[in-house]
Scaffold this motif. Sequence first.
Motif, PDB file in Angstrom:
ATOM      1  N   THR A 106       1.031  -1.921  -0.035  1.00 51.55           N
ATOM      2  CA  THR A 106      -0.184  -0.498   0.176  1.00 51.55           C
ATOM      3  C   THR A 106       0.602   1.507   0.278  1.00 51.55           C
ATOM      4  O   THR A 106       1.878   1.289   0.497  1.00 51.55           O
ATOM      5  N   GLY A 108       0.640   3.787   2.095  1.00 51.01           N
ATOM      6  CA  GLY A 108       0.632   3.649   3.099  1.00 51.01           C
ATOM      7  C   GLY A 108       2.085   3.258   3.728  1.00 51.01           C
ATOM      8  O   GLY A 108       2.999   4.399   4.911  1.00 51.01           O
ATOM      9  N   ALA A 112       5.215   5.447   4.612  1.00 54.18           N
ATOM     10  CA  ALA A 112       5.900   5.877   6.484  1.00 54.18           C
ATOM     11  C   ALA A 112       6.550   4.692   6.900  1.00 54.18           C
ATOM     12  O   ALA A 112       6.867   5.225   7.773  1.00 54.18           O
ATOM     13  N   THR A 197      -9.225   6.569   7.243  1.00 57.21           N
ATOM     14  CA  THR A 197      -8.969   5.961   5.890  1.00 57.21           C
ATOM     15  C   THR A 197      -9.520   4.447   6.081  1.00 57.21           C
ATOM     16  O   THR A 197     -10.490   3.702   6.923  1.00 57.21           O
ATOM     17  N   THR A 227      -6.502   6.497   1.299  1.00 57.93           N
ATOM     18  CA  THR A 227      -4.759   5.679   1.724  1.00 57.93           C
ATOM     19  C   THR A 227      -4.912   6.047   3.096  1.00 57.93           C
ATOM     20  O   THR A 227      -4.313   7.226   2.981  1.00 57.93           O
ATOM     21  N   ALA A 228      -3.436   5.641   3.975  1.00 54.30           N
ATOM     22  CA  ALA A 228      -3.372   6.045   4.864  1.00 54.30           C
ATOM     23  C   ALA A 228      -2.749   7.386   4.659  1.00 54.30           C
ATOM     24  O   ALA A 228      -2.461   8.691   5.851  1.00 54.30           O
ATOM     25  N   VAL A 229      -1.742   7.756   3.884  1.00 56.22           N
ATOM     26  CA  VAL A 229      -0.739   8.474   4.004  1.00 56.22           C
ATOM     27  C   VAL A 229      -1.610   9.659   3.456  1.00 56.22           C
ATOM     28  O   VAL A 229      -0.822  11.302   3.887  1.00 56.22           O
ATOM     29  N   THR A 230      -3.027   9.337   2.789  1.00 57.53           N
ATOM     30  CA  THR A 230      -2.742  11.101   2.950  1.00 57.53           C
ATOM     31  C   THR A 230      -3.531  11.750   4.032  1.00 57.53           C
ATOM     32  O   THR A 230      -3.713  12.998   3.558  1.00 57.53           O
ATOM     33  N   LEU A 232      -2.694  11.890   6.431  1.00 56.59           N
ATOM     34  CA  LEU A 232      -1.357  11.717   7.576  1.00 56.59           C
ATOM     35  C   LEU A 232      -0.961  13.154   6.910  1.00 56.59           C
ATOM     36  O   LEU A 232      -0.609  13.974   8.298  1.00 56.59           O
ATOM     37  N   SER A 244      -4.985   7.461  13.008  1.00 54.95           N
ATOM     38  CA  SER A 244      -4.081   6.531  12.228  1.00 54.95           C
ATOM     39  C   SER A 244      -3.699   5.759  13.247  1.00 54.95           C
ATOM     40  O   SER A 244      -4.046   5.417  14.950  1.00 54.95           O
ATOM     41  N   LEU A 248       2.099   3.317  10.576  1.00 51.43           N
ATOM     42  CA  LEU A 248       2.584   4.364   9.755  1.00 51.43           C
ATOM     43  C   LEU A 248       2.645   6.060  11.041  1.00 51.43           C
ATOM     44  O   LEU A 248       3.464   6.048   9.285  1.00 51.43           O
TER      45      LEU A 248
END
Length: 298
Positions: A106, A108, A112, A197, A227-230, A232, A244, A248
Amino acid sequence: MPLSTNPPSLPPLNWLRAFEAAARLMSFTQAGREIGVTQSAISQNVRLLEAHLGERLFERLPHRLELTESGKAYLPAVQDGFQRIGSGTREVFGPIRRDRVTVRATPGFAVAWLAPRIADFYAQAPDVNLRIVSSIWDLGFEAGAADLEVRYGDGDWPGLHCGRLTVDRVFPVASPKVAADLAADPATLADRRLLHTIGFRVTWPRWLDSAGLSQIVDGSGGDHFDTAVTALAIAERGLGVALSRSSLAAERLARGTLVAPFETALETDEAFFLVWPTNAPLSTDAERFADWLRGQAD
């Protein structure tokens, strides 16, 4: 020759090859020798291309050819297209590909978790070439699509070797300024944009219940991301509060660009797992990367 008045679509590749070779060599005969077809085949393909485009590309003069203005304008675009296809083919399917380890993860996890650690693998295995591809949803292990995959879930995937990489806790994170305000008065979370997310089991409503804030904060409000990275990244900019996973958020928490303003953190049985098919033995290089990932997890 009647010319088409319809808007042109992408022409067949053999027509473009004939045009490019003839324009470069200024000869249908020499173009035919280069490609391995007859002079008449080159001429016919060029005529079909001209009809398709609705423009003449060559002036057919006694004993020689000349490009028309349209032909001169079109030739660089065709040659650039062939060069890009050639470069892309060599990059993706060249000899080095046979030795490249393809890892699907993924965004993320790749950004991360993997990126902050990958320098250690480069130092240990400078001869191993990686190909990291993104996978947000579980698409299955298509034949040849990847050597290894990192998935988030409970580890129950029949037909796959599964090795757990993370042990996660779930809690809100925010920029330092927003976190300071929330720590001073948790009720102000009701005034902040919640960043969700999609696809995780532990959600904002569950965390709010556990923290005793569900009566004052609507856990369904806010923005949702696949997606978690967005989430964050937006939280880092002070534009919201992200729920979160510890794996990550760890690097951002260490750098201080994100802060966890509350003590409440929920355990989850979901985690990142390294997986690969049980019926597909790993190559030596894939095994080296898998061993390194497991070592980082330990």
